[in-house]
Write an enzyme that holds these catalytic residues in place. Structure first.
Site, short mmCIF file in Angstrom:
data_model
loop_
_atom_site.label_atom_id
_atom_site.label_comp_id
_atom_site.label_asym_id
_atom_site.label_seq_id
_atom_site.Cartn_x
_atom_site.Cartn_y
_atom_site.Cartn_z
N GLU A 125 32.10 -27.46 8.95
CA GLU A 125 32.95 -26.28 8.70
C GLU A 125 34.15 -26.61 7.82
O GLU A 125 35.21 -27.03 8.33
CB GLU A 125 33.43 -25.69 10.04
CG GLU A 125 34.31 -24.46 9.84
CD GLU A 125 34.79 -23.82 11.15
OE1 GLU A 125 34.50 -24.36 12.22
OE2 GLU A 125 35.44 -22.77 11.07
N LYS B 264 29.06 -24.11 7.83
CA LYS B 264 29.85 -22.98 8.35
C LYS B 264 31.08 -22.79 7.46
O LYS B 264 32.13 -23.40 7.70
CB LYS B 264 30.27 -23.26 9.80
CG LYS B 264 31.25 -22.24 10.37
CD LYS B 264 31.35 -22.35 11.86
CE LYS B 264 32.44 -21.41 12.39
NZ LYS B 264 32.38 -21.21 13.82
#
Ligand code: 13P
Length: 340
Positions: A177, A219
């Protein structure tokens, strides 16, 4: 290597047009959200709120995996049933946040580096024993005057890659992420430029650290204008800019891009994800999914407000957001869903 296990877990997390529920707020973040709504900032309030989430009826119809926090993975329902069992029984795969948070990056005013690599191999082994099959690490990139710097992007990308390699060694799918924050007055074009740069650097480091792309999940943020930018592009314009950016920077071997919501209003996050799937799904190499925290939880939290009597209504709101995002994966979301 656990290549087959990793690929199977990653595939299971994308299956059935479901998505991920991020419920891995650290205690300080959870407390901050509670404080704004006048909810007590106690272990018991956090436990009760998380019980509300994990016991939401039919959640497993829309959610393939839930990302927990260290405190949460050890918690139980009031009747003593571990959350781990509740989620597993609902068919939801367990994930765990393993970073230790974003700290100031030395020599780089206004920028952050995510810590948590020390001892990570041992922690991953423990979480794996507890039933986790995937993990999450969030890097934070701030857009501002003269930032992000090369030093910040590179340090965060390298930490993400080292974390991802350790996860795969332990048989856990890494959720990678890199979040370019929405805070600020920057334009959509600036967000696109920074996001592309960050993604290219991240994939370069993932390659260097020998991370298997088929066994990971990306992500990222969507490509959006800064929160205080006077020009706010339409849903379709955001969808176009986002997909164009990712086509340039994300290898086709990655199975799924599961967006974070980043503080977008819940309905807008669903509408933007929907527009991407309506306009591009048929010709994309990866699935476009969601891994939202606030855009799934916030409406439910605002209904609950710490009151036992509001649990059922809050669960209904949580399920509704999960269902809207499942529809958005299919390109079948519409504003009419919000009126039902
Ligand atoms: P938001 O969807 O609220 O951005 O949270 C996603 C997340 O997991 C942040 O790390």
């Amino acid at each position: 290597m656990n290549a087959q296990t990793l690929t199977e877990t990653a595939r299971a997390l994308v299956a059935g047009d479901k998505g991920l529920l991020a419920m891995d707020e650290s205690n300080p973040t959870c407390n901050k959200r509670f404080a704004t709504l006048g909810i007590p900032q106690t272990v018991e309030a956090r436990r009760a709120y998380r019980e509300l989430i994990v016991t939401t009826p039919n959640l497993g119809e829309c959610i393939s995996g839930a990302i927990l926090y260290d405190e949460t993975i050890r918690q139980q329902k009031k009747d003593g049933t571990p959350f781990v069992k509740v989620l597993t029984d609902a068919g939801i795969i367990l994930g765990i946040k393993v970073d230790a948070g974003a700290k100031d990056l030395a020599g780089h005013p206004g920028e952050k580096i995510t810590e948590g690599l020390d001892g990570l191999r041992e922690r991953l082994a423990e979480y794996s024993k507890m039933g986790a099959r995937f993990a999450k690490w969030r890097a934070v990139i701030t857009v501002g005057d003269g930032i992000p710097s090369r030093g910040c992007i590179k340090a965060n990308a390298q930490a993400l890659a080292r974390y991802a390699a350790l996860c795969q060694e332990a048989g856990l799918v890494p959720v990678v992420e890199p979040e370019v924050l929405m805070d600020g007055g920057h334009t959509l074009e600036r967000c696109r430029e920074v996001t592309e740069d960050v993604l290219r650097t991240v994939f370069n480091q993932l390659y260097t650290q020998r991370v298997m792309l088929e066994g990971m999940i990306l992500k990222p943020n969507m490509v959006v204008p800064g929160l205080t930018c006077p020009k706010q592009e339409t849903v379709d314009e955001v969808a176009d800019a986002t997909v164009r950016c990712f086509l340039r920077a994300v290898p086709a071997a990655v199975p799924v891009i599961a967006f974070l919501s980043g503080g977008q209003p819940a309905e807008l996050a669903s509408a933007r994800l929907n527009a991407m799937n309506v306009r591009f799904k048929a010709r994309l190499p990866w699935a476009l999914a969601f891994s939202f925290s606030r855009a799934i939880q916030q409406p439910a939290l605002e209904i609950w407000r710490g009151e036992e009597a509001h649990v059922a209504a809050a669960q209904k709101a949580l399920y509704h957001r999960a269902l809207c995002n499942l529809a958005a994966r299919r390109g079948e979301y519409s504003a009419a869903m919000e009126r039902t």
